[in-house]
Structure formats: C-alpha cells, structure tokens
Scaffold this active site. Structure first.
Site, PDB file in Angstrom:
ATOM      1  N   LYS A  68      21.229   1.853  23.167  1.00  0.00           N
ATOM      2  CA  LYS A  68      22.449   0.778  22.887  1.00  0.00           C
ATOM      3  C   LYS A  68      23.696   1.257  23.691  1.00  0.00           C
ATOM      4  O   LYS A  68      24.072   0.130  24.002  1.00  0.00           O
ATOM      5  CB  LYS A  68      22.839   1.771  20.767  1.00  0.00           C
ATOM      6  CG  LYS A  68      21.924   0.991  19.999  1.00  0.00           C
ATOM      7  CD  LYS A  68      22.519   1.715  19.140  1.00  0.00           C
ATOM      8  CE  LYS A  68      21.419   1.516  18.238  1.00  0.00           C
ATOM      9  NZ  LYS A  68      21.470   1.837  16.226  1.00  0.00           N
ATOM     10  N   ASP A 105      24.940  -3.132  13.169  1.00  0.00           N
ATOM     11  CA  ASP A 105      24.468  -2.620  12.241  1.00  0.00           C
ATOM     12  C   ASP A 105      25.435  -1.879  11.506  1.00  0.00           C
ATOM     13  O   ASP A 105      25.272  -1.575  10.191  1.00  0.00           O
ATOM     14  CB  ASP A 105      24.288  -0.642  13.010  1.00  0.00           C
ATOM     15  CG  ASP A 105      23.178  -0.855  14.177  1.00  0.00           C
ATOM     16  OD1 ASP A 105      22.225  -1.015  13.165  1.00  0.00           O
ATOM     17  OD2 ASP A 105      22.918   0.408  14.707  1.00  0.00           O
TER      18      ASP A 105
END
Ligand code: NDP
Length: 275
Positions: A68, A105
């Site tokens: 990420k 997220d």
C-alpha cells in the site's frame, strides 16, 4: 460485445484473497464487462508488475499487504483520504493516462459500522488497537464521524505518538498500559495479532457497558479478538468481512461509476463461512 476491462489485486501472500470473488459478484450483479484476478506481487517487483499491467491495457489495481505504501508512491495523483493515510489500496487509470491513487479502507469500515450494523460513532469514545497501515487509513473517516474521543494504542508507542502529531492531536496516541482505568464504547482491533492468534494484553473493564468490538481481520472461525469481545459481553462483536466488501464496493464505484449492492455479497460470504 464490448471489450472486457481488466482489473487485479496485487499482494503477497495473495492466494487466499476474497477480492476476485467479490469483484466478480459485483460485475455480475451490475452487468459490467470485466475480469478481476489475484496476482502474487511482492515489494521488489511491484513497480515492474504494475507498470506492465497498465501498459497491457489494465484499468485498475487493488493493492494489499505489503504494497500500500509503494502504491501511494506510484500514483500520479492522490485523493485526500489517500494523502491522509499515506497509503493506497486502489489504483485507477484516468482518461489522460495518469494513475489515480485512492484509499477506500476507511470508508469501507465506517460504512460497515454505521450503515450495515447501525453503530453510532458520533460522541462515542473510540479506541483503535494498532498503529500500522490499516489504522492510518481509518483515522480520517473515523474523525469525520465526530467521536467524543479517538485513542490509538500501539505496542510500539512511538508509532501511536507520531500519528497523534500527524493528525494535529485530533487523536491521542499511547501504549496499551496507559489504557488502565479507561473505558471505550467502540474498540477496533487494527493490529495484525489476530492473524497469528494473539491479542495484546488489555486491562479489565476496557469496554463500556453495551460497547462494540470490531476486528478488522476476518476469518472463517472467530478471531482471537472476537473471542475476547464475547468475554467482555460486547453488544455487537464483529469481524472485518463487511469492511472488506465495502472497501471493494468503493473501489468498484471509482472504477466503474456504478455502486453494487453489498448486502447480498456480504450475506453470501457469511453463509459460505458458516457451513
Ligand atoms: P501493519 O503490519 O501495517 O500493522 C500491524 C499492527 O499490528 C502494528 O501496529 C503492530 O504493532 C501490531 N501488532 C502486530 N502483532 C502484534 C501483537 N502480537 N501484539 C500487539 N500488536 C501487534 O498491518 P495493517 O495495519 O495493514 O493490518 C492490520 C490488520 O487489519 C490486519 O489484520 C489486516 O488483515 C486487517 N485489515 C483488514 C481490512 C479489511 O478490509 N477488513 C483492510 C486492511 C487491513 P507494532 O507497531 O508494535 O509492530
């Protein structure tokens, strides 16, 4: 027949990822002509793999552990929520050929808590255990819900303190021992301890009466933290499967401009793991 659009999730390990299943269900449901595959990609070969994927005409990539932060560096432009997380889980090809980086997220977690489970966060005392990549992604969307307080407790205290500084002290950073004699209405486990069947040592009475426990990790059997929540008599005791589907839906919307129905997919995945 329109040309099929290609998407993928990159990460390592990736073979157990539920993302291909989720995105294919979304595509079927919304009649989008796309395919979505899981590709084993580690940090060393990330740039080469993602460059190749887009060069071959790929439209979008999800990135998971350990990619990420690298995806954040790779993106040409970033959304505000990606900037605050300093991590990207969704890359999307733009019309001008540039690559947009987003982080879905946090919105995935908040949607699962508030919409799917009716859990109010406004004026609630919220505790996050862990200060890694997932925590970075959920802080801003949680603060947007205007909790009474947001505390991040971490094994390596410095990381929690750094987050407090980065977010202008709109949250408090501390170690687990500082939680003694405090109570929270919502406790979120964003450590990866569950994955190795561990749990940080937590004080008694940490969860307020009628409090909620939520483990960002998910598993076919109750995680260590979900089992802990049960012992604390949590009024709701959840794992991160709903968050996984909601963050995927947000990525799907970014790519396709269509919002899939998440409930049917969550129900299906829940039914499958209960057999
Ligand atoms: P990171 O590796 O970035 O961070 C891990 C965190 O866990 C660190 O704060 C680390 O503490 C802490 N930790 C690890 N082991 C222990 C332990 N034994 N005791 C106490 N603390 C521990 O991971 P991520 O932030 O990316 O992921 C965290 C969790 O969230 C994972 O379980 C992941 O699967 C889940 N997740 C779920 C998503 C979903 O859609 N449901 C999306 C994203 C993540 P320290 O800093 O001291 O090392």
């Amino acid at each position: 027949m329109n040309k099929i659009d290609h998407y993928a999730v990159f990460g390592s390990p990736i073979n157990h990822s539920k993302s291909p299943r989720i995105h294919r269900l979304f595509a079927e449901q919304t009649q989008q002509n796309l395919d979505y595959v899981a590709q084993e990609v580690n940090a060393e070969n990330f740039v080469a793999a993602v460059t190749e994927f887009f060069a071959q005409g790929g439209k979008g990539v999800n990135c998971t552990v350990p990619l990420k932060e690298l995806a954040y560096q790779f993106a040409d432009i970033k959304t505000e929520r990606a900037k605050s997380a300093k991590a990207v889980n969704t890359l999307a090809l733009q019309i001008d050929g540039s690559i947009l980086g987003d982080n879905t997220d946090g919105v995935g977690l908040v949607t699962d808590l508030t919409v799917n489970h009716g859990i109010e966060l406004e004026n609630q005392r919220v505790l996050i255990l862990g200060a890694g990549g997932a925590t970075r992604g959920i802080i801003l969307p949680l603060l947007d819900q205007q909790p009474d307080c947001l505390v991040v407790a971490n094994r390596t205290i410095e990381k929690a303190l750094t987050l407090a500084i980065e977010f202008n002290h709109s949250l408090e950073g501390c170690g687990f021992h500082t939680l003694e004699n405090r109570q929270f209405d919502v406790i979120l486990n964003a450590t990866s301890a569950s994955l190795s069947d561990e749990l940080p040592t937590l004080p008694e009475n940490l969860l307020a009466e009628n409090g909620v426990c939520y483990d960002l990790a998910y598993s076919n059997t109750p995680t260590t933290f979900v089992r802990w929540g049960k012992l604390q008599n949590a009024s709701k005791n959840l794992d991160g499967l709903g968050m996984l589907v909601e963050q995927a839906a947000e990525a799907f919307f970014l790519w396709r401009g269509v919002r899939p129905d998440t409930k049917t997919v969550i129900d299906l995945l829940n039914a499958e793991r209960s057999v």
